[in-house]
Scaffold this active site. Structure first.
Site, short mmCIF file in Angstrom:
data_model
loop_
_atom_site.label_atom_id
_atom_site.label_comp_id
_atom_site.label_asym_id
_atom_site.label_seq_id
_atom_site.Cartn_x
_atom_site.Cartn_y
_atom_site.Cartn_z
N CYS A 99 -1.83 0.81 8.24
CA CYS A 99 -1.20 -0.21 7.30
C CYS A 99 -1.95 -1.07 7.50
O CYS A 99 -2.00 -1.65 8.87
CB CYS A 99 0.21 0.17 7.70
N CYS A 129 2.56 8.45 1.79
CA CYS A 129 3.29 7.58 2.25
C CYS A 129 4.01 6.45 1.74
O CYS A 129 2.69 5.53 1.40
CB CYS A 129 2.40 7.24 3.81
N CYS A 168 4.14 -6.02 15.37
CA CYS A 168 3.08 -4.88 16.18
C CYS A 168 2.33 -5.47 16.26
O CYS A 168 1.33 -5.60 15.84
CB CYS A 168 3.73 -3.38 15.83
N CYS A 223 -0.84 -4.33 14.72
CA CYS A 223 -0.80 -3.38 13.09
C CYS A 223 -1.06 -4.59 11.96
O CYS A 223 -1.00 -5.97 12.69
CB CYS A 223 0.72 -3.22 12.70
N GLU A 264 1.14 -1.41 0.10
CA GLU A 264 0.17 0.70 0.00
C GLU A 264 0.97 0.98 -0.32
O GLU A 264 1.81 1.01 0.63
CB GLU A 264 -0.77 0.16 1.10
N CYS A 287 5.53 -7.33 6.52
CA CYS A 287 6.68 -6.80 8.25
C CYS A 287 7.26 -8.19 8.82
O CYS A 287 6.38 -8.29 9.59
CB CYS A 287 6.17 -5.38 8.43
S1 SF4 Z 1 3.53 -0.40 12.62
FE1 SF4 Z 1 3.60 -3.27 11.36
S2 SF4 Z 1 4.25 -1.89 9.81
FE2 SF4 Z 1 4.95 -1.14 10.94
S3 SF4 Z 1 7.41 -1.76 12.15
FE3 SF4 Z 1 5.35 -2.63 12.80
S4 SF4 Z 1 4.25 -4.82 12.33
FE4 SF4 Z 1 6.30 -3.49 10.83
#
Ligand code: SF4
Length: 355
Positions: A344, A113, A124, A127, A87, A120
């Protein structure tokens, strides 16, 4: 997968394509006209285009889906050559300003962005991207192509200023070589000419890589996704905090070469009943002593299935006032794109969940 022409600096293309004046023309097609294919390059001989197309693609991605918010935010789902998706977001930061006669005195300001990885590794807990795991790094050209695609789609002339934040899917510092290359390509004077000070690398805090980025001296801003003031909560939110704890990040930030006029941005995702209390604000002030910092408070934007909640406006404002009264610059980020899938990973999840 063939490399894209967007993977290379002008100098690198000149080493591969002769004569050099043709590279200058091609560069113009790529970055001033946002050419999508060789056919668009009208002044390049047909035989040369055929030869180039054996070894390169012009554009390594296509727009697969987009959602537009009432506030002007546009979220794009982009599909790469191998069918993987990620994205990018077009953010309107300021409206066009007119004088009393309706003449434009200042153009609208936009930020793009961009993503640096498909998926990833950081994981997190708040996320959606993290839930899909990690697929692969983006190439420099795939990072550059996001800005080209969004400028093209919004008819944004090549010489109109734009800011870039590396804050989409992925951890930029986990793909440092390709990130650094993309930063250089964006800076090219005959390309998009987006200087380092218009580019912000946002990291979840890989402290050793903050040092590496600093050593590259690219002149970019950094932003740190801090989100918590004690390691226990931060590890709950960002498990990688075990390896890169808060003090290691703060020390790395202090070592980062930064223009004395610039500030380091600390992103603080405010989650109701987790980190929105004044005790946390007090600790944050202490932690950022000795750093020329700016704190950006971000509302947690709930998505289906999350246990975390959006903080109240009153708690956000009290938190902000505490920081300001104790000498920190602090803004509350407008929750752009609240009516679309703005966090995201949400558009990807929604689009592909429906397929
Ligand atoms: S917020 Fe999501 S995309 Fe960003 S570093 Fe953490 S896991 Fe990765």
């Amino acid at each position: 997968m063939k490399p894209s022409l967007l993977d290379f600096t002008q100098k690198e293309l000149m080493e591969q394509i002769k004569p050099s004046f043709r590279v200058k023309q091609i560069y113009g097609w790529l970055y001033h006209h946002y050419a999508q294919d060789f056919d668009a390059m009208k002044n390049i001989p047909k035989a040369m285009k055929e030869e180039l197309s054996q070894n390169f693609v012009v554009n390594p991605l296509r727009i697969k889906n987009k959602e537009e918010s009432t506030d002007g935010t546009i979220k794009y789902l982009l599909e790469l050559q191998d069918g993987k998706t990620m994205e990018a977001v077009w953010l309107k930061m300021k409206d066009t300003q007119h004088d009393t006669n309706g003449i434009v005195i200042q153009e609208a300001k936009y930020t793009i962005c961009v993503s640096t990885q498909v998926g990833c590794k950081v994981g997190c807990t708040f996320c959606l991207t993290a839930k899909g795991g990690f697929t692969r790094d983006l190439t420099a050209g795939e990072i550059v192509a996001q800005v080209v695609a969004l400028k093209r789609d919004n008819d944004h002339k090549h010489n109109r200023k734009i800011n870039i934040v590396y804050m989409g899917m992925g951890e930029p510092l986990d793909n440092l070589d390709n990130l650094a290359k993309a930063i250089e390509i964006f800076k090219e004077e005959e390309g998009l000419c987006i200087g380092g000070k218009r580019q912000t690398v946002s990291t979840s805090g890989l402290s050793n890589k903050i040092d590496k980025l600093g050593a590259m001296d690219l002149g970019v801003h950094i932003a740190i996704s801090l989100h918590a003031v004690d390691d226990k909560l931060r590890t709950e939110l960002i498990p990688m905090n075990k390896a890169h704890n808060i003090s290691s990040i703060i020390e790395a930030v202090k070592r980062f070469p930064i223009d004395t006029r610039k500030r380091v941005m600390f992103e603080y995702l405010v989650i109701k009943d987790k980190n929105d209390d004044l005790g946390s604000a007090k600790k944050l002030v202490k932690l950022l002593t000795d750093i020329k910092a700016k704190v950006n408070l971000i509302y947690f934007n709930p998505y289906p299935g999350t246990e975390y909640k959006r903080p109240t406006r009153a708690d956000m404002v009290s938190f902000q006032e505490y920081l300001i009264n104790h000498g920190l610059l602090c803004t509350i980020r407008d929750s752009k794109g609240i009516d679309i899938s703005a966090a995201c990973g949400q558009l990807k999840e929604k689009t592909e969940g429906e397929l």
